[in-house]
Design an enzyme around this catalytic site. Sequence first.
Site, PDB file in Angstrom:
ATOM      1  N   VAL A 112       1.737  -8.744   2.082  1.00  0.00           N
ATOM      2  CA  VAL A 112       1.901  -8.697   3.009  1.00  0.00           C
ATOM      3  C   VAL A 112       0.906  -8.785   4.719  1.00  0.00           C
ATOM      4  O   VAL A 112       1.102  -9.716   5.394  1.00  0.00           O
ATOM      5  CB  VAL A 112       2.157  -6.973   3.619  1.00  0.00           C
ATOM      6  CG1 VAL A 112       2.753  -7.267   4.985  1.00  0.00           C
ATOM      7  CG2 VAL A 112       3.525  -7.075   2.408  1.00  0.00           C
TER       8      VAL A 112
ATOM      9  N   ARG B 281     -11.418  -5.010  -2.225  1.00  0.00           N
ATOM     10  CA  ARG B 281     -13.008  -5.440  -2.848  1.00  0.00           C
ATOM     11  C   ARG B 281     -13.139  -6.800  -1.806  1.00  0.00           C
ATOM     12  O   ARG B 281     -12.097  -7.546  -1.629  1.00  0.00           O
ATOM     13  CB  ARG B 281     -11.827  -6.634  -3.934  1.00  0.00           C
ATOM     14  CG  ARG B 281     -11.981  -5.657  -4.916  1.00  0.00           C
ATOM     15  CD  ARG B 281     -10.506  -5.776  -5.780  1.00  0.00           C
ATOM     16  NE  ARG B 281      -9.567  -6.515  -5.343  1.00  0.00           N
ATOM     17  CZ  ARG B 281      -8.526  -7.385  -5.630  1.00  0.00           C
ATOM     18  NH1 ARG B 281      -8.851  -7.687  -6.838  1.00  0.00           N
ATOM     19  NH2 ARG B 281      -7.790  -7.197  -5.089  1.00  0.00           N
TER      20      ARG B 281
ATOM     21  N   LYS C 106       7.027   2.756   3.023  1.00  0.00           N
ATOM     22  CA  LYS C 106       7.688   3.425   2.779  1.00  0.00           C
ATOM     23  C   LYS C 106       7.505   4.631   1.659  1.00  0.00           C
ATOM     24  O   LYS C 106       8.217   5.692   1.977  1.00  0.00           O
ATOM     25  CB  LYS C 106       8.889   2.711   2.373  1.00  0.00           C
ATOM     26  CG  LYS C 106       8.496   1.974   0.661  1.00  0.00           C
ATOM     27  CD  LYS C 106       9.460   0.270   1.257  1.00  0.00           C
ATOM     28  CE  LYS C 106       8.371  -0.187   0.203  1.00  0.00           C
ATOM     29  NZ  LYS C 106       8.393  -1.178   0.398  1.00  0.00           N
TER      30      LYS C 106
ATOM     31  N   ILE D 221      14.593  -7.173   7.462  1.00  0.00           N
ATOM     32  CA  ILE D 221      15.819  -6.933   8.391  1.00  0.00           C
ATOM     33  C   ILE D 221      15.973  -5.656   9.338  1.00  0.00           C
ATOM     34  O   ILE D 221      14.803  -5.430   9.281  1.00  0.00           O
ATOM     35  CB  ILE D 221      16.297  -6.623   6.809  1.00  0.00           C
ATOM     36  CG1 ILE D 221      16.800  -8.172   6.056  1.00  0.00           C
ATOM     37  CG2 ILE D 221      18.142  -6.275   8.183  1.00  0.00           C
ATOM     38  CD1 ILE D 221      17.580  -7.187   5.125  1.00  0.00           C
TER      39      ILE D 221
ATOM     40  N   GLY E 183       8.435 -13.719 -10.861  1.00  0.00           N
ATOM     41  CA  GLY E 183       7.480 -12.770  -9.825  1.00  0.00           C
ATOM     42  C   GLY E 183       8.377 -12.019  -8.682  1.00  0.00           C
ATOM     43  O   GLY E 183       8.334 -11.496  -8.029  1.00  0.00           O
TER      44      GLY E 183
ATOM     45  N   GLU F 273       7.682  -6.631 -10.850  1.00  0.00           N
ATOM     46  CA  GLU F 273       6.189  -5.610 -11.453  1.00  0.00           C
ATOM     47  C   GLU F 273       5.893  -5.996 -12.366  1.00  0.00           C
ATOM     48  O   GLU F 273       7.018  -5.684 -13.239  1.00  0.00           O
ATOM     49  CB  GLU F 273       5.955  -4.979 -11.134  1.00  0.00           C
ATOM     50  CG  GLU F 273       6.063  -5.114  -8.845  1.00  0.00           C
ATOM     51  CD  GLU F 273       4.765  -5.049  -8.249  1.00  0.00           C
ATOM     52  OE1 GLU F 273       4.101  -4.807  -9.104  1.00  0.00           O
ATOM     53  OE2 GLU F 273       5.011  -5.345  -7.083  1.00  0.00           O
TER      54      GLU F 273
ATOM     55  N   LYS G 250      13.312   4.643   0.443  1.00  0.00           N
ATOM     56  CA  LYS G 250      14.324   3.862   2.161  1.00  0.00           C
ATOM     57  C   LYS G 250      14.879   4.888   2.388  1.00  0.00           C
ATOM     58  O   LYS G 250      15.034   4.787   3.745  1.00  0.00           O
ATOM     59  CB  LYS G 250      14.424   2.643   1.496  1.00  0.00           C
ATOM     60  CG  LYS G 250      13.613   1.346   1.416  1.00  0.00           C
ATOM     61  CD  LYS G 250      13.591   0.351   0.726  1.00  0.00           C
ATOM     62  CE  LYS G 250      12.598  -0.537   0.140  1.00  0.00           C
ATOM     63  NZ  LYS G 250      12.589  -1.595  -1.091  1.00  0.00           N
TER      64      LYS G 250
ATOM     65  N   GLY H 288       8.796  -9.536   0.109  1.00  0.00           N
ATOM     66  CA  GLY H 288       8.008 -10.805   0.577  1.00  0.00           C
ATOM     67  C   GLY H 288       6.705 -10.716   1.570  1.00  0.00           C
ATOM     68  O   GLY H 288       7.361 -10.386   2.551  1.00  0.00           O
TER      69      GLY H 288
HETATM   70  N1  NAP Z   1       5.405  -7.548  -0.669  1.00  0.00           N
HETATM   71  C1  NAP Z   1       6.124  -6.910  -0.099  1.00  0.00           C
HETATM   72  O1  NAP Z   1       7.256  -7.534  -0.183  1.00  0.00           O
HETATM   73  C2  NAP Z   1       6.798  -5.601   0.646  1.00  0.00           C
HETATM   74  C3  NAP Z   1       7.813  -5.377   1.855  1.00  0.00           C
HETATM   75  C4  NAP Z   1       7.456  -4.101   2.662  1.00  0.00           C
HETATM   76  C5  NAP Z   1       6.701  -2.852   2.315  1.00  0.00           C
HETATM   77  N2  NAP Z   1       6.136  -3.793   1.566  1.00  0.00           N
HETATM   78  C6  NAP Z   1       4.480  -2.629   1.760  1.00  0.00           C
HETATM   79  O2  NAP Z   1       3.680  -3.610   2.381  1.00  0.00           O
HETATM   80  C7  NAP Z   1       2.238  -2.262   1.176  1.00  0.00           C
HETATM   81  C8  NAP Z   1       1.220  -3.841   1.036  1.00  0.00           C
HETATM   82  O3  NAP Z   1       2.706  -4.089   0.021  1.00  0.00           O
HETATM   83  P1  NAP Z   1       1.292  -5.762  -0.647  1.00  0.00           P
HETATM   84  O4  NAP Z   1       2.817  -5.847  -0.975  1.00  0.00           O
HETATM   85  O5  NAP Z   1       1.038  -6.352   0.707  1.00  0.00           O
HETATM   86  O6  NAP Z   1      -0.032  -4.881  -1.047  1.00  0.00           O
HETATM   87  P2  NAP Z   1      -1.215  -5.589  -1.662  1.00  0.00           P
HETATM   88  O7  NAP Z   1      -0.644  -6.770  -2.656  1.00  0.00           O
HETATM   89  O8  NAP Z   1      -1.024  -4.532  -3.298  1.00  0.00           O
HETATM   90  O9  NAP Z   1      -2.005  -5.344  -1.147  1.00  0.00           O
HETATM   91  C9  NAP Z   1      -2.787  -3.680  -0.914  1.00  0.00           C
HETATM   92  C10 NAP Z   1      -4.158  -4.182   0.187  1.00  0.00           C
HETATM   93  O10 NAP Z   1      -4.823  -3.443   0.428  1.00  0.00           O
HETATM   94  C11 NAP Z   1      -5.970  -3.237   0.075  1.00  0.00           C
HETATM   95  N3  NAP Z   1      -6.696  -1.765  -0.723  1.00  0.00           N
HETATM   96  C12 NAP Z   1      -6.267  -0.957  -1.393  1.00  0.00           C
HETATM   97  N4  NAP Z   1      -6.523   0.019  -1.236  1.00  0.00           N
HETATM   98  C13 NAP Z   1      -7.531  -0.330  -0.388  1.00  0.00           C
HETATM   99  C14 NAP Z   1      -8.417   0.657   0.489  1.00  0.00           C
HETATM  100  N5  NAP Z   1      -8.798   1.957  -0.065  1.00  0.00           N
HETATM  101  N6  NAP Z   1      -8.853   0.328   1.159  1.00  0.00           N
HETATM  102  C15 NAP Z   1      -9.292  -0.449   1.816  1.00  0.00           C
HETATM  103  N7  NAP Z   1      -8.332  -1.644   1.562  1.00  0.00           N
HETATM  104  C16 NAP Z   1      -7.325  -1.696   0.241  1.00  0.00           C
HETATM  105  C17 NAP Z   1      -6.059  -4.626  -1.002  1.00  0.00           C
HETATM  106  O11 NAP Z   1      -7.221  -5.056  -1.285  1.00  0.00           O
HETATM  107  P3  NAP Z   1      -7.886  -5.665  -2.068  1.00  0.00           P
HETATM  108  O12 NAP Z   1      -7.167  -7.188  -1.564  1.00  0.00           O
HETATM  109  O13 NAP Z   1      -8.946  -6.218  -2.120  1.00  0.00           O
HETATM  110  O14 NAP Z   1      -7.998  -5.611  -3.277  1.00  0.00           O
HETATM  111  C18 NAP Z   1      -5.194  -5.265  -1.097  1.00  0.00           C
HETATM  112  O15 NAP Z   1      -5.513  -6.361   0.416  1.00  0.00           O
HETATM  113  C19 NAP Z   1       2.934  -1.491   1.005  1.00  0.00           C
HETATM  114  O16 NAP Z   1       3.114  -0.152   1.798  1.00  0.00           O
HETATM  115  C20 NAP Z   1       4.429  -1.930   0.285  1.00  0.00           C
HETATM  116  O17 NAP Z   1       5.052  -1.050   0.009  1.00  0.00           O
HETATM  117  C21 NAP Z   1       5.761  -4.460   0.901  1.00  0.00           C
END
Ligand code: NAP
Length: 430
Positions: free
Chosen positions: A16, A48, A107, A138, A189, A192, A207, A304
């Site tokens: 995101v 990282r 969430k 949405i 994909g 998970e 949610k 996404g």
């Molecule tokens: N993905 C979706 O479709 C989606 C949809 C709706 C809501 N969300 C929500 O959006 C949020 C993020 O989701 P995502 O899918 O983007 O997750 P993600 O791909 O796992 O990304 C998480 C990010 O947080 C960073 N991070 C983790 N621990 C950290 C720390 N201690 N300090 C600083 N940075 C840290 C990670 O760093 P690194 O990159 O260096 O590992 C990574 O860049 C979540 O709350 C999720 O529920 C996601």
Amino acid sequence: MSDKSLKVVLLGCGSVGSQVVRLLTEQAADLEARVGARIELAGVAVRRLDAAREVEVPAGLLTTDAAGLVARGDIDLVIEVIGGLEPARSLILSALENGASVVTANKALLAEDGPRLFEAAAKAERDLYYEAAVAGAIPIVRPLRESLAGDRVTRVMGIVNGTTNFILDKMDSSGAGFSEALEEAQELGYAEADPTADVEGFDAAAKAAILASLAFHSRVTAADVHREGISEVTAADVASAREMGAVVKLLAIAELREDRVAVRVHPAMIPRSHPLASVRGAYNAVFVESQAAGQLMFYGPGAGGSPTASAILGDLVTVARNRLSNTTGAGESAYADRAVQPMGETHTRYHVAIDVEDRAGVLSAVAQAFAEHEVSIQTVRQEGRGADAQLVVVSHRATDAQLAATVEQLRTMEIVREVTSVMRVEGESE
Ligand SMILES: NC(=O)c1ccc[n+]([C@@H]2O[C@H](COP(=O)([O-])OP(=O)(O)OC[C@H]3O[C@@H](n4cnc5c(N)ncnc54)[C@H](OP(=O)(O)O)[C@@H]3O)[C@@H](O)[C@H]2O)c1
């Protein structure tokens, strides 16, 4: 060009976060015109520094010191897309204390500890916005919080998890079993490697708690949500649903019942004619019923990177405008303070499949068991299978407790070989 600017910090640059950076960069000029100030990305916190990113982060902005970033004191807006409870919670609290407004997609954290965060935002006189936390792109938080604020919402029923909807849709369209459909979802994909949060309904329950809090102006947390996942749904359940003109979906349901809030997540059969039945693949939809507006449906991509970033940027524009006019938008609305209805008192219809001995009197004995617990039967279908038969009973509305007692009794009966499936039936007018 505006002479004003607002400093934004991004916490997390994964699926995101990287799309937030992309949109902030690509749409910088439009955002500036819409907000009335330049949006300046002042820092991006990650875990990282050397990880590959989907987007090029402007030089010098990446840091692993998220805490230092939010405590700088000169930050106007913080976007939290790290996810999980900690350090996200501490970072959001610190951001608010240090004078920033916050936009989050988290969430899990909101459903666990939302009230504490909303109180912190109110105390700091800052915004806490979270459109992206429910059903990705949405718009549903804003409609519930603002557009329907003058109406009385009576029920919210949603397909709010794309992974499980993809799996159930696959089972319906191909006759596949749960494991096979899950494997395909993982290959494509949509699921998970560890699919627990999705398939066991934890994500949908978070949610559901957020939706219930918004719809019924009460504090509802994840612990208040009755949760069942889809791992027990069989190909036979899906086939049985099809025979009665229904489809199996994982539903998040929040209802107002005698001034109490009933919130649950479970698989259920819904008629194919219901608008939610047409939500295919990994799409999401939220169906809202309210007293004056009637029925509304919100539909679209529920996850996404890019769709979720769209919802975040929408919040960012609102929150940024509020900062410029030194105001805040709608905060938490929990004035109604409604109790949560215990699951045992929830009313719904049930589909029960029972393997029985194929002999005279079986049907009436089974009907008697339902009658003893005051569960009235709407339809019964019987199929012979050699010495055995299968009865498929669809009940009228009864409470969960009545149905559980009926099933318990059925299981003790000599003529019953096995109760093979119990599933709720939703989506018909009462
Ligand atoms: N993905 C979706 O479709 C989606 C949809 C709706 C809501 N969300 C929500 O959006 C949020 C993020 O989701 P995502 O899918 O983007 O997750 P993600 O791909 O796992 O990304 C998480 C990010 O947080 C960073 N991070 C983790 N621990 C950290 C720390 N201690 N300090 C600083 N940075 C840290 C990670 O760093 P690194 O990159 O260096 O590992 C990574 O860049 C979540 O709350 C999720 O529920 C996601």
